[in-house]
Design a protein around this motif. Structure first.
Motif, short mmCIF file in Angstrom:
data_model
loop_
_atom_site.label_atom_id
_atom_site.label_comp_id
_atom_site.label_asym_id
_atom_site.label_seq_id
_atom_site.Cartn_x
_atom_site.Cartn_y
_atom_site.Cartn_z
N GLY A 146 0.82 -1.21 0.00
CA GLY A 146 0.00 0.00 0.00
C GLY A 146 0.85 1.25 0.00
N ALA A 147 1.90 1.26 0.82
CA ALA A 147 2.78 2.42 0.88
C ALA A 147 3.53 2.62 -0.43
N ARG A 160 2.30 8.08 -5.96
CA ARG A 160 1.48 9.26 -6.15
C ARG A 160 2.12 10.49 -5.52
N GLU A 161 2.63 10.35 -4.28
CA GLU A 161 3.20 11.49 -3.59
C GLU A 161 4.44 12.04 -4.29
N HIS A 162 5.22 11.17 -4.91
CA HIS A 162 6.45 11.59 -5.60
C HIS A 162 6.21 11.95 -7.06
N ILE A 206 -2.47 -3.28 -2.25
CA ILE A 206 -2.67 -2.51 -3.48
C ILE A 206 -4.06 -1.90 -3.50
N PHE A 207 -5.06 -2.68 -3.09
CA PHE A 207 -6.43 -2.17 -3.07
C PHE A 207 -6.54 -0.97 -2.13
N PHE A 208 -5.96 -1.08 -0.94
CA PHE A 208 -5.99 0.05 0.00
C PHE A 208 -5.24 1.25 -0.56
N GLY A 209 -4.16 0.98 -1.30
CA GLY A 209 -3.41 2.07 -1.89
C GLY A 209 -4.18 2.84 -2.95
N ARG A 237 -5.56 8.27 -0.29
CA ARG A 237 -4.86 9.29 -1.07
C ARG A 237 -3.62 9.81 -0.37
N SER A 238 -3.35 9.31 0.83
CA SER A 238 -2.17 9.73 1.58
C SER A 238 -1.78 8.63 2.54
N MET A 239 -0.58 8.73 3.09
CA MET A 239 -0.12 7.72 4.04
C MET A 239 -0.96 7.69 5.31
N PRO A 240 -1.39 8.84 5.87
CA PRO A 240 -2.27 8.77 7.05
C PRO A 240 -3.58 8.04 6.77
N GLN A 241 -4.17 8.27 5.60
CA GLN A 241 -5.40 7.56 5.26
C GLN A 241 -5.13 6.07 5.12
N LEU A 242 -4.01 5.72 4.54
CA LEU A 242 -3.65 4.31 4.41
C LEU A 242 -3.49 3.66 5.78
N GLY A 243 -2.86 4.39 6.70
CA GLY A 243 -2.69 3.86 8.04
C GLY A 243 -4.01 3.60 8.73
N LEU A 244 -4.98 4.49 8.58
CA LEU A 244 -6.29 4.29 9.19
C LEU A 244 -7.00 3.09 8.59
#
Length: 372
Positions: A196-197, A203-205, A276-279, A283-290
């Protein structure tokens, strides 16, 4: 075909190089497969609750029936009356945490004042149950026998003593269960986080746009992330089993590590697809963590690794059959604790392969929609 394989390989190598330049992720991997395993190995066991027990009643007398009726909720599920062959097979396959063998002539010997021996087998891989379960059973036996004898001879004393034989974990050492179970949990957690990260990082880069203008497909992008991150977790888990579990904590591994790693590879096929699905959703790493927290805690708590599945409501057990962690925990405990081979764990291997294929297909559809 060769071009597709080459793209998948090159993109996977790129993911590995990116991971090597991410000290936070590297530190997480090292912590998860070392300190976290040690911490879980020292966890305290839980109290007995809805434990499974099978009983071989060779006496079939009022005394033996009274003893069987003594195993009641919430400590035990209803006892399963069985024979010797099924008793041994059920314990080997993890269906029963306790098995009790009531010998013939049980009631006769009690009334004659003779010493009676009852065999109690304990599956010590279920450390949270086995740690206190043997004591509960001894108390139940003593109470029921004393009550039975009091009805025939008020002056009679209890002459029954259970001979306890601990299986798979003879010293009831919680480190044996905690360490191996934490390896299983970390395989799930790290595989979801890393894949996911990796997608969020693209996206972030801004590198996801670079990939879109290259002659690569979403299938190649996703497969590259799956195999590269899965390989990292697989190598880390093999290292943890050998260096941390076997050498560091002195926990014996009963079965084939190679077979376990093969099962882990199928499990990683499913969990990396989940990442991958969560990614694609976050839209951001904090959202992915939640998202991972909301998913990972139920997966670990309800898969049978923390508490036996028999202790859960029936509908939860049925729902969790769709989760790869349930089958991976069953496979891992069977191989690493009980020394099970391919003839025993092949249903879990096939189920993991099927679940992985389904999760991969869904994640790929979501990725194509997200990139489009």
């Amino acid at each position: 075909m060769m071009r597709t394989l080459s793209n998948i390989f090159q993109l996977g190598v790129k993911e590995l190089r990116t991971l090597l330049r991410d000290p936070a992720m590297l530190l997480l991997i090292v912590y998860a497969f070392s300190v976290s395993i040690y911490s879980s190995a020292t966890a305290m066991p839980e109290a007995l609750h809805r434990a499974t027990i099978a009983i071989v009643d060779e006496d079939r007398s009022p005394a033996s029936q009274r003893l069987i009726d003594g195993f009641q909720a919430p400590y035990f599920l209803p006892p399963v009356l069985t024979g010797h062959a099924d008793m041994d097979e059920g314990m080997d396959k993890g269906r029963y945490t306790f098995t009790l063998d009531i010998p013939p002539g049980f009631q006769h010997d009690l009334l004659d004042g003779d010493t009676v021996t009852i065999q109690l087998n304990v599956d010590a891989t279920q450390i949270s149950q086995a740690f206190t379960g043997a004591g509960y059973i001894q108390e139940i036996i003593n109470d029921e026998v004393a009550t039975f004898l009091a009805g025939h001879d008020p002056d009679a004393a209890s002459t029954v003593q259970a001979v306890v034989r601990m299986v798979y974990n003879p010293n009831l050492d919680p480190a044996w269960f905690g360490a191996v179970n934490e390896v299983i949990n970390q395989i799930t957690m790290l595989s979801i986080i890393l894949t996911g990260a990796a997608l969020i990082r693209e996206r972030e880069h801004g590198t996801i746009e670079h990939l879109l203008v290259m002659p690569v497909t979403p299938f190649e992008i996703m497969t590259a992330k799956v195999w590269s991150m899965g390989l990292v977790v697989l190598i880390a888990s093999a290292f943890a089993l050998r260096m941390v579990v076997e050498i560091g904590l002195q926990v014996p591994i009963a079965g084939s590590v190679t077979l376990f790693l093969f099962g882990a590879m199928l499990h990683l096929f499913a969990t990396t697809s989940m990442g991958i699905f969560f990614g694609t959703v976050a839209r951001s790493m904090p959202q992915l963590g939640l998202l991972i927290i909301l998913t990972l805690i139920p997966l670990q708590m309800l898969s049978g690794g923390t508490t036996p599945r028999e202790s859960m409501p029936a509908f939860i057990q049925d729902i969790m059959l769709a989760a790869p962690t349930t089958h991976f925990v069953m496979l891992g405990q069977s191989i690493l604790f009980r020394g099970a081979g391919l003839p025993t764990v092949w249903p879990q291997l096939l189920t993991l392969a099927a679940i992985g294929t389904l999760f991969f297909s869904v994640a790929l559809l979501r990725l194509r929609k997200s990139l489009g």
